[in-house]
Design an enzyme around this catalytic site. Structure first.
Site, PDB file in Angstrom:
ATOM      1  N   THR A  47      -4.916  45.517  26.877  1.00  0.00           N
ATOM      2  CA  THR A  47      -5.981  46.263  27.542  1.00  0.00           C
ATOM      3  C   THR A  47      -5.520  46.905  28.842  1.00  0.00           C
ATOM      4  O   THR A  47      -5.673  48.124  29.016  1.00  0.00           O
ATOM      5  CB  THR A  47      -7.218  45.381  27.766  1.00  0.00           C
ATOM      6  OG1 THR A  47      -7.648  44.828  26.517  1.00  0.00           O
ATOM      7  CG2 THR A  47      -8.355  46.193  28.366  1.00  0.00           C
ATOM      8  N   ASP A  87     -12.950  41.139  27.091  1.00  0.00           N
ATOM      9  CA  ASP A  87     -12.167  41.243  25.849  1.00  0.00           C
ATOM     10  C   ASP A  87     -12.733  40.274  24.814  1.00  0.00           C
ATOM     11  O   ASP A  87     -12.808  39.064  25.042  1.00  0.00           O
ATOM     12  CB  ASP A  87     -10.702  40.917  26.138  1.00  0.00           C
ATOM     13  CG  ASP A  87      -9.766  41.404  25.039  1.00  0.00           C
ATOM     14  OD1 ASP A  87     -10.050  41.127  23.851  1.00  0.00           O
ATOM     15  OD2 ASP A  87      -8.762  42.057  25.359  1.00  0.00           O
ATOM     16  N   SER A  89      -6.876  45.096  20.318  1.00  0.00           N
ATOM     17  CA  SER A  89      -7.092  45.423  21.729  1.00  0.00           C
ATOM     18  C   SER A  89      -6.294  46.647  22.157  1.00  0.00           C
ATOM     19  O   SER A  89      -6.684  47.325  23.114  1.00  0.00           O
ATOM     20  CB  SER A  89      -6.739  44.226  22.615  1.00  0.00           C
ATOM     21  OG  SER A  89      -7.667  43.190  22.445  1.00  0.00           O
ATOM     22  N   HIS A 113     -10.401  33.583  19.228  1.00  0.00           N
ATOM     23  CA  HIS A 113      -9.318  33.347  18.277  1.00  0.00           C
ATOM     24  C   HIS A 113      -9.134  31.861  17.992  1.00  0.00           C
ATOM     25  O   HIS A 113      -8.792  31.468  16.870  1.00  0.00           O
ATOM     26  CB  HIS A 113      -8.011  33.928  18.821  1.00  0.00           C
ATOM     27  CG  HIS A 113      -7.896  35.416  18.694  1.00  0.00           C
ATOM     28  ND1 HIS A 113      -7.865  36.062  17.473  1.00  0.00           N
ATOM     29  CD2 HIS A 113      -7.806  36.393  19.634  1.00  0.00           C
ATOM     30  CE1 HIS A 113      -7.757  37.364  17.665  1.00  0.00           C
ATOM     31  NE2 HIS A 113      -7.720  37.601  18.963  1.00  0.00           N
ATOM     32  N   ASP A 171     -11.555  36.608  24.590  1.00  0.00           N
ATOM     33  CA  ASP A 171     -10.953  36.890  23.287  1.00  0.00           C
ATOM     34  C   ASP A 171     -10.166  35.697  22.753  1.00  0.00           C
ATOM     35  O   ASP A 171     -10.247  35.360  21.565  1.00  0.00           O
ATOM     36  CB  ASP A 171     -10.036  38.111  23.444  1.00  0.00           C
ATOM     37  CG  ASP A 171      -9.209  38.407  22.208  1.00  0.00           C
ATOM     38  OD1 ASP A 171      -9.800  38.747  21.169  1.00  0.00           O
ATOM     39  OD2 ASP A 171      -7.972  38.311  22.282  1.00  0.00           O
ATOM     40  N   GLU A 182     -10.869  43.124  33.729  1.00  0.00           N
ATOM     41  CA  GLU A 182     -10.971  42.534  32.394  1.00  0.00           C
ATOM     42  C   GLU A 182     -11.080  41.015  32.460  1.00  0.00           C
ATOM     43  O   GLU A 182     -10.272  40.343  33.103  1.00  0.00           O
ATOM     44  CB  GLU A 182      -9.750  42.891  31.537  1.00  0.00           C
ATOM     45  CG  GLU A 182      -9.895  42.353  30.109  1.00  0.00           C
ATOM     46  CD  GLU A 182      -8.629  42.481  29.277  1.00  0.00           C
ATOM     47  OE1 GLU A 182      -8.756  42.692  28.059  1.00  0.00           O
ATOM     48  OE2 GLU A 182      -7.517  42.336  29.835  1.00  0.00           O
ATOM     49  N   ASP A 229     -13.978  45.565  24.214  1.00  0.00           N
ATOM     50  CA  ASP A 229     -13.145  46.354  23.310  1.00  0.00           C
ATOM     51  C   ASP A 229     -13.451  46.042  21.855  1.00  0.00           C
ATOM     52  O   ASP A 229     -13.232  46.856  20.968  1.00  0.00           O
ATOM     53  CB  ASP A 229     -11.654  46.139  23.610  1.00  0.00           C
ATOM     54  CG  ASP A 229     -11.275  44.663  23.701  1.00  0.00           C
ATOM     55  OD1 ASP A 229     -12.171  43.789  23.632  1.00  0.00           O
ATOM     56  OD2 ASP A 229     -10.073  44.385  23.855  1.00  0.00           O
ATOM     57  N   HIS A 230     -13.979  44.847  21.598  1.00  0.00           N
ATOM     58  CA  HIS A 230     -14.341  44.390  20.255  1.00  0.00           C
ATOM     59  C   HIS A 230     -14.949  43.002  20.380  1.00  0.00           C
ATOM     60  O   HIS A 230     -14.927  42.393  21.463  1.00  0.00           O
ATOM     61  CB  HIS A 230     -13.109  44.328  19.338  1.00  0.00           C
ATOM     62  CG  HIS A 230     -11.982  43.517  19.923  1.00  0.00           C
ATOM     63  ND1 HIS A 230     -12.017  42.143  20.001  1.00  0.00           N
ATOM     64  CD2 HIS A 230     -10.803  43.894  20.489  1.00  0.00           C
ATOM     65  CE1 HIS A 230     -10.915  41.706  20.593  1.00  0.00           C
ATOM     66  NE2 HIS A 230     -10.162  42.750  20.902  1.00  0.00           N
TER      67      HIS A 230
END
Length: 366
Positions: A139, A45, A86, A263, A259, A254, A301-302
């Site tokens: 997710t 993620d 997500s 952030h 992720d 995952e 996912d990004h």
């Protein structure tokens, strides 16, 4: 003066391995390779190429993800935004449709769609999920639930009872046992023949049947704050249980907190979580090499953080970087594939193509 690592050489390598970079418009299986019986989809993620390369640097060039020779790029935009969240990103990979940011397992019209996990279980394959977050998070929820908002954690937990998933491991026990409606879904899971585990040792003692391992009340801690080898051990246990099915299996793993490091604009957090995820990648690769019937797909996912890799050192493992946002970015993410059918993942793909190819390679249909 600090030098920014330019990824043009890497992108050129990707293009060289896939000459039809811009011609990849469909997701038809080539038919030149034998088909996999099992698929392990691994999602980092928020893991873009800079996150992978930072971890590659920190490992002094010994990352398992670097062992893949089939590489592609994946577009991540959602139905509503150039930059996905997500929920929409997970839904594209799990269900093969574009949806609005924040939605799970349904299109922008709010009509639910089946995920590849549910389609696989309908055809008699075993299924599993292993994550380093709450299992009701965006997710994993995309493979299980259909809700208008990713924030509907208790509704998502309830929908675990509407699937026949064989193994799910992560955090999120409170969404099942400490609910506003006072229902105890742990009792319901037991009635659905799940062995329940709330600790890693208890999880490791399960040797057959269905397993619901909710190891933390909410999200698991960071790797650097004591999570340890939870992801690797959970991956091994899930593979042990799912591979007992002679018809095959589908599993999603995952690395959820890459992720969160993005952030937080915390490069150490990103690197630690990516290295932990890569350990699980190594376990999946080893299984696939020995098994010979397993396709391993590693993607994201990004990207999160808009990370640029700055002056670093492969000999010492020192990493440097600069973030341009504390949110997601819209850049394509890498995809790595190994095993039967891996040659179909090439060029510049859409995230929904990943779903369609997995469906075709497992000879499944909606």
């Amino acid at each position: 003066m600090k030098k920014i690592f330019v990824f043009a050489a890497i992108i050129s390598m990707i293009a060289a391995s896939a000459p039809a970079l811009h011609a990849q418009k469909t997701s038809k299986v080539s038919g030149r390779e034998h088909l996999p019986k099992n698929i392990i989809l691994m999602i980092g993620d928020g893991m873009g190429l800079p996150q992978m390369y930072a971890a590659y640097t920190a490992s002094c060039g010994s990352l398992h993800m670097a062992e893949f020779n089939q590489i592609a790029l994946v577009k991540t935009l959602s139905a509503s935004d150039y930059i996905t969240d997500s929920g929409a990103g997970g839904t594209a990979l799990a269900c093969g449709i574009k949806t609005n940011n924040g939605m799970i397992g349904m299109g922008p019209d709010s009509i639910p769609v089946k995920s590849i996990l549910k389609i696989a279980e309908d055809k008699g394959l075993s299924t599993g999920i292993v994550v380093t977050c709450d299992v009701t998070h965006a997710t994993p929820a995309s493979f299980i639930a259909s809700v208008k908002s990713r924030k509907q954690a208790e509704d998502i937990a309830m929908q675990f009872l509407s699937t026949d998933i064989d193994v799910f491991i992560g955090g999120g026990r409170d969404a099942f046992a400490n609910r506003r409606d006072s229902l105890n879904l742990l009792d319901s899971l037991a009635k659905h023949n799940y062995t329940l585990a709330s600790t890693i040792p208890a999880m490791l003692n399960v040797n057959q049947g269905k397993l619901a391992a909710l190891l933390y009340p909410g999200h698991p801690p960071k790797f650097s704050e004591g999570r340890g080898d939870m992801l690797s051990l959970s991956t091994e246990k899930a593979l042990e249980l799912l591979s007992k099915n002679q018809k095959g299996f589908f599993m999603m793993i995952e690395g959820s907190q890459i992720d969160w490091g993005g952030h937080d604009n915390d490069l150490d957090y990103v690197v630690n979580e990516t290295l932990d995820f890569d350990k699980a990648v190594g376990i999946a690769l080893e299984f696939a090499r020995k098994n010979g019937e397993t396709l391993v797909i590693v993607t994201a996912d990004h990207e999160t953080g808009g990370l640029s890799n700055m002056e670093s050192n492969f000999e010492t493992g020192q990493t440097g970087g600069r973030f341009t946002t504390d949110d997601h970015s819209g850049v394509p993410v890498p995809l790595y594939a190994f095993g039967p059918g891996s040659g179909n993942f090439k060029g510049l793909m859409d995230n929904t193509d990943v779903f369609r190819l997995m469906l075709q390679l497992l000879s499944l249909s909606r």
